[in-house]
Write a protein that holds these residues in place. Structure first.
Motif, mmCIF file in Angstrom:
data_model
loop_
_atom_site.group_PDB
_atom_site.id
_atom_site.type_symbol
_atom_site.label_atom_id
_atom_site.label_comp_id
_atom_site.label_asym_id
_atom_site.label_seq_id
_atom_site.Cartn_x
_atom_site.Cartn_y
_atom_site.Cartn_z
ATOM 1 N N CYS A 53 -35.975 -14.231 -21.354
ATOM 2 C CA CYS A 53 -34.631 -13.908 -21.977
ATOM 3 C C CYS A 53 -34.516 -12.474 -20.808
ATOM 4 N N VAL A 54 -33.668 -12.874 -19.493
ATOM 5 C CA VAL A 54 -32.891 -11.437 -18.563
ATOM 6 C C VAL A 54 -32.643 -10.313 -19.303
ATOM 7 N N MET A 55 -33.895 -9.474 -19.299
ATOM 8 C CA MET A 55 -32.724 -8.376 -20.105
ATOM 9 C C MET A 55 -32.052 -7.237 -19.190
ATOM 10 N N THR A 56 -33.096 -6.752 -17.653
ATOM 11 C CA THR A 56 -32.094 -6.737 -16.532
ATOM 12 C C THR A 56 -32.739 -6.758 -15.284
ATOM 13 N N THR A 57 -31.326 -6.583 -14.163
ATOM 14 C CA THR A 57 -31.589 -6.583 -13.249
ATOM 15 C C THR A 57 -31.356 -5.163 -12.280
ATOM 16 N N VAL A 63 -23.660 -2.127 -14.180
ATOM 17 C CA VAL A 63 -22.274 -2.966 -15.225
ATOM 18 C C VAL A 63 -22.320 -2.561 -16.866
ATOM 19 N N TYR A 64 -23.673 -3.031 -17.316
ATOM 20 C CA TYR A 64 -24.428 -3.193 -18.823
ATOM 21 C C TYR A 64 -24.226 -2.203 -19.232
ATOM 22 N N HIS A 65 -25.473 -1.004 -18.158
ATOM 23 C CA HIS A 65 -25.734 0.307 -18.591
ATOM 24 C C HIS A 65 -24.300 1.202 -19.078
ATOM 25 N N GLU A 66 -23.375 1.073 -17.893
ATOM 26 C CA GLU A 66 -22.615 1.794 -17.456
ATOM 27 C C GLU A 66 -21.772 1.711 -19.327
ATOM 28 N N GLY A 88 -35.682 0.618 -24.608
ATOM 29 C CA GLY A 88 -36.915 1.088 -23.073
ATOM 30 C C GLY A 88 -36.751 1.553 -21.534
ATOM 31 N N ASP A 89 -35.985 0.308 -21.425
ATOM 32 C CA ASP A 89 -35.704 0.305 -19.609
ATOM 33 C C ASP A 89 -35.220 1.791 -19.462
ATOM 34 N N GLY A 90 -34.405 2.720 -20.252
ATOM 35 C CA GLY A 90 -34.278 4.038 -20.249
ATOM 36 C C GLY A 90 -32.807 4.372 -19.686
ATOM 37 N N VAL A 157 -26.954 0.591 -29.622
ATOM 38 C CA VAL A 157 -27.997 0.060 -30.486
ATOM 39 C C VAL A 157 -27.839 -1.041 -28.895
ATOM 40 N N ASP A 158 -28.712 -1.010 -27.948
ATOM 41 C CA ASP A 158 -29.041 -1.360 -26.550
ATOM 42 C C ASP A 158 -30.482 -2.573 -26.691
ATOM 43 N N SER A 159 -29.976 -3.652 -27.903
ATOM 44 C CA SER A 159 -31.231 -4.202 -28.091
ATOM 45 C C SER A 159 -31.629 -5.506 -27.170
ATOM 46 N N THR A 160 -32.794 -6.233 -27.898
ATOM 47 C CA THR A 160 -32.896 -7.568 -27.373
ATOM 48 C C THR A 160 -31.753 -8.798 -27.506
ATOM 49 N N ASP A 161 -32.016 -9.984 -27.577
ATOM 50 C CA ASP A 161 -31.362 -10.450 -28.183
ATOM 51 C C ASP A 161 -31.379 -11.439 -29.284
ATOM 52 N N PRO A 162 -30.749 -11.718 -30.420
ATOM 53 C CA PRO A 162 -31.386 -11.197 -32.122
ATOM 54 C C PRO A 162 -32.736 -12.419 -32.202
ATOM 55 N N ALA A 190 -22.670 -1.180 -30.662
ATOM 56 C CA ALA A 190 -24.161 -2.780 -30.229
ATOM 57 C C ALA A 190 -23.850 -3.369 -29.452
ATOM 58 N N GLN A 191 -24.601 -3.692 -28.864
ATOM 59 C CA GLN A 191 -24.189 -5.296 -27.320
ATOM 60 C C GLN A 191 -24.393 -6.792 -28.862
ATOM 61 N N SER A 192 -23.119 -7.035 -28.299
ATOM 62 C CA SER A 192 -22.678 -8.109 -29.105
ATOM 63 C C SER A 192 -22.418 -9.239 -28.566
ATOM 64 N N GLU A 193 -23.452 -9.838 -27.080
ATOM 65 C CA GLU A 193 -23.589 -11.431 -27.117
ATOM 66 C C GLU A 193 -22.552 -11.863 -26.122
ATOM 67 N N SER A 194 -22.684 -12.704 -26.026
ATOM 68 C CA SER A 194 -21.730 -13.996 -25.075
ATOM 69 C C SER A 194 -20.600 -13.818 -26.610
ATOM 70 N N THR A 225 -25.863 -11.221 -14.780
ATOM 71 C CA THR A 225 -27.431 -12.403 -15.080
ATOM 72 C C THR A 225 -27.575 -12.847 -16.413
ATOM 73 N N TYR A 226 -26.032 -12.327 -17.636
ATOM 74 C CA TYR A 226 -26.229 -12.672 -18.807
ATOM 75 C C TYR A 226 -25.948 -14.063 -19.559
ATOM 76 N N PRO A 227 -26.284 -14.984 -20.670
ATOM 77 C CA PRO A 227 -25.385 -15.752 -20.614
ATOM 78 C C PRO A 227 -23.968 -16.214 -20.256
ATOM 79 N N THR A 228 -23.845 -16.406 -19.765
ATOM 80 C CA THR A 228 -22.217 -16.693 -18.916
ATOM 81 C C THR A 228 -21.759 -15.837 -18.141
ATOM 82 N N LEU A 230 -20.413 -13.457 -19.203
ATOM 83 C CA LEU A 230 -18.911 -12.682 -20.047
ATOM 84 C C LEU A 230 -19.801 -11.989 -21.480
ATOM 85 N N TRP A 231 -19.612 -10.719 -21.351
ATOM 86 C CA TRP A 231 -20.440 -9.720 -22.044
ATOM 87 C C TRP A 231 -19.317 -9.110 -23.468
ATOM 88 N N SER A 232 -20.401 -9.434 -24.550
ATOM 89 C CA SER A 232 -19.574 -8.330 -25.395
ATOM 90 C C SER A 232 -19.838 -6.838 -26.106
#
Ligand code: SPD
Length: 278
Positions: A53-57, A63-66, A88-90, A157-162, A190-194, A225-228, A230-232
């Motif tokens: 899964c894409v974590m970051t580019t 966008v996501y980190h800010e 962990g990417d910082g 909570v900057d998690s990976t996907d569940p 917490a990042q809560s997916e699409s 680059t995250y699924p669809t 649109l991220w929540s």
């Protein structure tokens, strides 16, 4: 003869994939927790992948980190002590450090290889990890949160996907521990997916936050680059309201986040609003 094209493809749902054309494979390994890969892509720069899964580019990480960081840190009037679980990417740590009130940032990351690889291949994202205000805690973030009651102003909570090591980061006991680890006026995101690709997760994380915190909010951002795309994000707060007393006076060096974006992010499309009200 033309070189064959190499593509990274993430199967985002059973019936939907995203592909990035790869210029070079820079690194692959199996860590004790997950598969990890770094590619140089033609369109989006370097790409960090965990368990496929894409974590970051390089191109859209801001966008996501800010949005994960500045919305909650501007909601709190004076965040001093911040915990990042995962991440962990910082990238989130880098953004937290832009807030002058912050004295201490703890990064609780289960996989030390993510930190090492980010430092090597994503120096611009990982740049804050050696800052003296940052404390790296390599281990189980769930356990760390349980063991540190009443300590933090903000938890992110900057998690990976569940899947795999992140499953517990989407469950109610974890959010109860977060509530206890926050000070009396603390708040969490917490990042809560699409809302398109992961409807049930969006619904469930929001309702967990609603049960655990006096107030819960959902907000959105566009992460290509995250699924669809649109991220929540789910925000749970003991005291401060994310739309009160927000000004951009404390903003510095952001490319996506502004005071107006902060407010607009909470304006939910009808289908999302309806979904979380169900
Ligand atoms: N499907 C992608 C979800 C990834 C969320 N976390 C990314 C980590 C970036 N710091």
């Amino acid at each position: 003869m033309n070189e064959p094209e190499l593509w990274f493809t993430e199967r985002q749902t059973q019936n939907l994939s995203i592909g990035l054309r790869v210029a070079a494979t820079l690194h692959t390994e199996q860590t004790p927790y997950q598969s990890l890969a770094v590619y140089d892509t033609v369109e989006y720069g370097r790409l960090l992948v965990l368990d496929g899964c894409v974590m970051t580019t390089d191109a859209d990480e801001f966008v996501y980190h800010e949005m994960m960081t500045h919305v909650p840190l501007h909601t709190h009037p004076q965040p001093r002590s911040v915990l990042v679980v995962g991440g962990g990417d910082g990238g989130v740590v880098r953004e937290v450090l832009k807030h002058p009130s912050v004295e201490r940032v703890v990064l609780a990351e289960i996989d030390e290889r993510v930190v090492a690889v980010a430092k090597e291949f994503f120096p611009a994202i990982a740049q804050g990890l050696n800052d003296p205000r940052v404390e790296l805690q390599m281990g189980d973030g769930i356990r760390y949160v349980q063991d540190h009651p009443d300590e933090f102003d903000v938890i992110l909570v900057d998690s990976t996907d569940p899947v795999g090591p992140a499953v517990g980061l989407f469950q109610e006991p974890f959010y109860q521990s977060i509530y206890r680890a926050l000070k009396a006026d603390g708040l969490m995101v917490a990042q809560s997916e699409s809302p398109f690709a992961n409807k049930q997760i969006v619904h469930d994380v929001f309702h967990i936050a609603k049960r655990v915190f006096p107030q819960a909010f959902l907000y959105l951002a566009s992460v290509p680059t995250y699924p669809t795309g649109l991220w929540s994000f789910t925000l749970g707060t003991k005291k401060y309201h994310p739309l009160q007393d927000v000004s951009d006076l404390r903003l510095q060096q952001t490319r996506y986040y502004t005071g107006d974006v902060h407010k607009a992010a909470f304006a939910l499309p009808a289908f999302v609003r309806q979904h979380i009200q169900e």
